[in-house]
Scaffold this motif. Structure first.
Motif, short mmCIF file in Angstrom:
data_model
loop_
_atom_site.label_atom_id
_atom_site.label_comp_id
_atom_site.label_asym_id
_atom_site.label_seq_id
_atom_site.Cartn_x
_atom_site.Cartn_y
_atom_site.Cartn_z
N LEU A 85 0.82 -1.21 0.00
CA LEU A 85 0.00 0.00 0.00
C LEU A 85 0.85 1.25 0.00
N LYS A 86 0.33 2.27 -0.68
CA LYS A 86 1.00 3.56 -0.83
C LYS A 86 0.11 4.66 -0.24
N PRO A 87 0.68 5.77 0.14
CA PRO A 87 -0.16 6.87 0.65
C PRO A 87 -1.25 7.29 -0.34
N GLU A 88 -0.96 7.18 -1.62
CA GLU A 88 -1.98 7.57 -2.61
C GLU A 88 -3.14 6.58 -2.71
N ASP A 89 -3.06 5.47 -2.02
CA ASP A 89 -4.19 4.54 -1.93
C ASP A 89 -5.20 4.97 -0.87
N THR A 90 -4.87 5.99 -0.11
CA THR A 90 -5.78 6.48 0.92
C THR A 90 -7.08 6.95 0.29
N ALA A 91 -8.19 6.41 0.76
CA ALA A 91 -9.50 6.71 0.19
C ALA A 91 -10.56 5.97 0.98
N VAL A 92 -11.81 6.30 0.68
CA VAL A 92 -12.92 5.46 1.13
C VAL A 92 -13.19 4.46 0.01
N TYR A 93 -13.25 3.19 0.36
CA TYR A 93 -13.44 2.12 -0.60
C TYR A 93 -14.87 1.61 -0.54
N TYR A 94 -15.45 1.46 -1.72
CA TYR A 94 -16.85 1.04 -1.84
C TYR A 94 -16.95 -0.20 -2.72
N CYS A 95 -17.88 -1.06 -2.40
CA CYS A 95 -18.19 -2.13 -3.34
C CYS A 95 -19.53 -1.82 -4.01
N ARG A 96 -19.69 -2.40 -5.16
CA ARG A 96 -20.87 -2.14 -5.96
C ARG A 96 -21.20 -3.35 -6.80
N ALA A 97 -22.49 -3.61 -6.96
CA ALA A 97 -22.94 -4.56 -7.98
C ALA A 97 -22.96 -3.78 -9.29
N ILE A 98 -22.10 -4.17 -10.21
CA ILE A 98 -21.88 -3.42 -11.45
C ILE A 98 -23.20 -3.23 -12.19
N HIS A 99 -23.37 -2.04 -12.79
CA HIS A 99 -24.55 -1.70 -13.60
C HIS A 99 -25.82 -1.65 -12.77
N THR A 100 -25.67 -1.44 -11.47
CA THR A 100 -26.83 -1.23 -10.61
C THR A 100 -26.54 -0.02 -9.71
N ASN A 101 -27.54 0.36 -8.96
CA ASN A 101 -27.34 1.39 -7.94
C ASN A 101 -27.11 0.81 -6.56
N TYR A 102 -26.69 -0.44 -6.52
CA TYR A 102 -26.42 -1.10 -5.24
C TYR A 102 -24.97 -0.82 -4.85
N TRP A 103 -24.82 0.04 -3.85
CA TRP A 103 -23.52 0.41 -3.32
C TRP A 103 -23.47 0.14 -1.83
N GLY A 104 -22.27 -0.12 -1.33
CA GLY A 104 -22.08 -0.16 0.10
C GLY A 104 -21.88 1.24 0.64
N GLN A 105 -21.71 1.31 1.97
CA GLN A 105 -21.56 2.61 2.62
C GLN A 105 -20.10 3.08 2.65
N GLY A 106 -19.20 2.17 2.31
CA GLY A 106 -17.79 2.51 2.24
C GLY A 106 -17.03 2.17 3.50
N THR A 107 -15.76 1.87 3.33
CA THR A 107 -14.86 1.65 4.46
C THR A 107 -13.59 2.45 4.20
N PRO A 108 -13.14 3.24 5.18
CA PRO A 108 -11.99 4.12 4.95
C PRO A 108 -10.67 3.39 5.10
N VAL A 109 -9.77 3.71 4.20
CA VAL A 109 -8.41 3.19 4.24
C VAL A 109 -7.45 4.38 4.27
N THR A 110 -6.58 4.38 5.27
CA THR A 110 -5.58 5.44 5.39
C THR A 110 -4.20 4.80 5.40
N VAL A 111 -3.36 5.22 4.47
CA VAL A 111 -2.00 4.71 4.39
C VAL A 111 -1.06 5.84 4.78
N SER A 112 -0.47 5.70 5.94
CA SER A 112 0.36 6.78 6.48
C SER A 112 1.32 6.23 7.51
N SER A 113 2.49 6.86 7.59
CA SER A 113 3.45 6.48 8.62
C SER A 113 3.28 7.36 9.85
#
Length: 113
Positions: A85-113
C-alpha cells in the motif's frame, strides 16, 4: 432489501496490507459482476477492480500487481486484498454490484506512517 456492507478498512503504514470484505444480502449475488471503487477527498470516485460472475478480473493501472479482487458466491462476498500500500491509496473504498445502484456505505483506508 439490498445491502452491501464493507469492512476491513483502517490505518496502515506504507508497504503494508489490508483485506477488504463486502458482504451482500437481498440480491442473487452470483448473477452480478462486482466492483471495488474508491474516492479520495476532492477527487472523483474511481474504479479500482472488477470481477465477473465467472471470476474474470480487471484492475486499474494504479493497482495492478498490488491488489487482488476475489469472490465467494457461497458466502455472498467479494474481497479486495491490498498489498504494498501507498499513501496515494488512501480513500474510502466502496463495493458495488456493477450496472446497478447497489452500493455499500464505504470503508476508509488510510496509508500513512
Amino acid at each position: 432489501q439490498v445491502q452491501l456492507t464493507e469492512s476491513g478498512g483502517g490505518l496502515v503504514q506504507p508497504g503494508g496490507s489490508l483485506r477488504l470484505s463486502c458482504a451482500a444480502s437481498g440480491i442473487d449475488f452470483s448473477v452480478y459482476n462486482m466492483g471495488w471503487y474508491r474516492q479520495s477527498p476532492g477527487k472523483q470516485r474511481e474504479l479500482v477492480a472488477t470481477i465477473t460472475t465467472d471470476s474474470n478480473t480487471n484492475y486499474a493501472d494504479s493497482v495492478k500487481g498490488r491488489f487482488t479482487i476475489s469472490r465467494d458466491n457461497a458466502r455472498n462476498a467479494v474481497y479486495l486484498q491490498m498489498n504494498s500500500l501507498k499513501p496515494e491509496d488512501t480513500a474510502v473504498y466502496y463495493c458495488r454490484a456493477i450496472h446497478t445502484n447497489y452500493w455499500g456505505q464505504g470503508t476508509p483506508v488510510t496509508v500513512s506512517s
